[in-house]
Design a protein around this motif. Structure first.
Motif, PDB file in Angstrom:
ATOM      1  N   ASP A   1      26.530  35.586 -24.955  1.00 22.12           N
ATOM      2  CA  ASP A   1      26.034  34.202 -24.879  1.00 22.12           C
ATOM      3  C   ASP A   1      24.968  33.947 -25.943  1.00 22.12           C
ATOM      4  O   ASP A   1      24.975  32.900 -26.596  1.00 22.12           O
ATOM      5  CB  ASP A   1      25.470  33.891 -23.490  1.00 22.12           C
ATOM      6  N   LEU A   2      24.061  34.893 -26.136  1.00 19.40           N
ATOM      7  CA  LEU A   2      23.037  34.744 -27.172  1.00 19.40           C
ATOM      8  C   LEU A   2      23.678  34.672 -28.551  1.00 19.40           C
ATOM      9  O   LEU A   2      23.302  33.837 -29.377  1.00 19.40           O
ATOM     10  CB  LEU A   2      22.035  35.901 -27.114  1.00 19.40           C
ATOM     11  N   ASP A   3      24.660  35.542 -28.799  1.00 15.89           N
ATOM     12  CA  ASP A   3      25.352  35.549 -30.092  1.00 15.89           C
ATOM     13  C   ASP A   3      26.026  34.214 -30.373  1.00 15.89           C
ATOM     14  O   ASP A   3      26.052  33.754 -31.515  1.00 15.89           O
ATOM     15  CB  ASP A   3      26.417  36.651 -30.147  1.00 15.89           C
ATOM     16  N   GLU A   4      26.564  33.602 -29.326  1.00 14.42           N
ATOM     17  CA  GLU A   4      27.321  32.361 -29.485  1.00 14.42           C
ATOM     18  C   GLU A   4      26.468  31.116 -29.268  1.00 14.42           C
ATOM     19  O   GLU A   4      26.990  30.004 -29.278  1.00 14.42           O
ATOM     20  CB  GLU A   4      28.526  32.385 -28.553  1.00 14.42           C
ATOM     21  N   GLY A   5      25.161  31.311 -29.061  1.00 11.65           N
ATOM     22  CA  GLY A   5      24.262  30.169 -28.926  1.00 11.65           C
ATOM     23  C   GLY A   5      24.368  29.428 -27.603  1.00 11.65           C
ATOM     24  O   GLY A   5      23.975  28.265 -27.504  1.00 11.65           O
ATOM     25  N   ARG A   6      24.889  30.100 -26.587  1.00 20.00           N
ATOM     26  CA  ARG A   6      24.967  29.484 -25.252  1.00 20.00           C
ATOM     27  C   ARG A   6      23.727  29.885 -24.464  1.00 20.00           C
ATOM     28  O   ARG A   6      23.523  31.062 -24.168  1.00 20.00           O
ATOM     29  CB  ARG A   6      26.223  29.953 -24.523  1.00 20.00           C
ATOM     30  N   PHE A   7      22.920  28.895 -24.150  1.00 20.82           N
ATOM     31  CA  PHE A   7      21.662  29.142 -23.431  1.00 20.82           C
ATOM     32  C   PHE A   7      21.665  28.389 -22.113  1.00 20.82           C
ATOM     33  O   PHE A   7      22.299  27.337 -21.995  1.00 20.82           O
ATOM     34  CB  PHE A   7      20.456  28.705 -24.273  1.00 20.82           C
ATOM     35  N   PRO A   8      20.943  28.902 -21.112  1.00 19.12           N
ATOM     36  CA  PRO A   8      20.867  28.199 -19.820  1.00 19.12           C
ATOM     37  C   PRO A   8      20.074  26.909 -19.960  1.00 19.12           C
ATOM     38  O   PRO A   8      19.317  26.714 -20.913  1.00 19.12           O
ATOM     39  CB  PRO A   8      20.136  29.201 -18.917  1.00 19.12           C
ATOM     40  N   GLU A   9      20.248  26.039 -18.994  1.00 14.65           N
ATOM     41  CA  GLU A   9      19.493  24.787 -18.938  1.00 14.65           C
ATOM     42  C   GLU A   9      18.041  25.098 -18.622  1.00 14.65           C
ATOM     43  O   GLU A   9      17.731  26.086 -17.966  1.00 14.65           O
ATOM     44  CB  GLU A   9      20.062  23.879 -17.844  1.00 14.65           C
ATOM     45  N   GLU A  10      17.155  24.204 -19.052  1.00 16.80           N
ATOM     46  CA  GLU A  10      15.750  24.334 -18.693  1.00 16.80           C
ATOM     47  C   GLU A  10      15.586  24.064 -17.208  1.00 16.80           C
ATOM     48  O   GLU A  10      16.324  23.293 -16.618  1.00 16.80           O
ATOM     49  CB  GLU A  10      14.893  23.316 -19.457  1.00 16.80           C
ATOM     50  N   ASP A  11      14.579  24.688 -16.614  1.00 18.31           N
ATOM     51  CA  ASP A  11      14.276  24.437 -15.192  1.00 18.31           C
ATOM     52  C   ASP A  11      13.507  23.148 -15.039  1.00 18.31           C
ATOM     53  O   ASP A  11      12.807  22.684 -15.835  1.00 18.31           O
ATOM     54  CB  ASP A  11      13.454  25.587 -14.612  1.00 18.31           C
TER      55      ASP A  11
END
Length: 75
Positions: free
Chosen positions: A65-75
């Motif tokens: 996910d980090l490699d592909e730029g997928r990050f979780p939503e902010e809280d």
């Protein structure tokens, strides 16, 4: 014999966790995103004590996910 393979997996996961923590720390993202990623890493770290193979799979997914730029939503 199994203990040796477990030791190798522990070493691999430890190295990947170190890399992941460094990468998360260096990301240029909102603080809420960084906190969410840090929480994921803490959960994975805790999981290594109970189910190392599952923790390794979860860590691989997080690194992908980090490699592909997928990050979780902010809280």
């Amino acid at each position: 014999m199994e203990r040796d393979s477990q030791l190798g997996l522990y070493e691999s996961v430890a190295g990947q966790l170190k890399e992941a923590h460094t990468r998360v720390r260096e990301l240029q993202v909102a603080e809420g995103v960084r906190m969410a990623l840090t929480r994921k890493l803490l959960v994975i770290t805790a999981a290594t004590k109970h189910d190392l193979p599952d923790a390794a799979r979860r860590l691989d997914r997080l690194l992908t996910d980090l490699d592909e730029g997928r990050f979780p939503e902010e809280d």
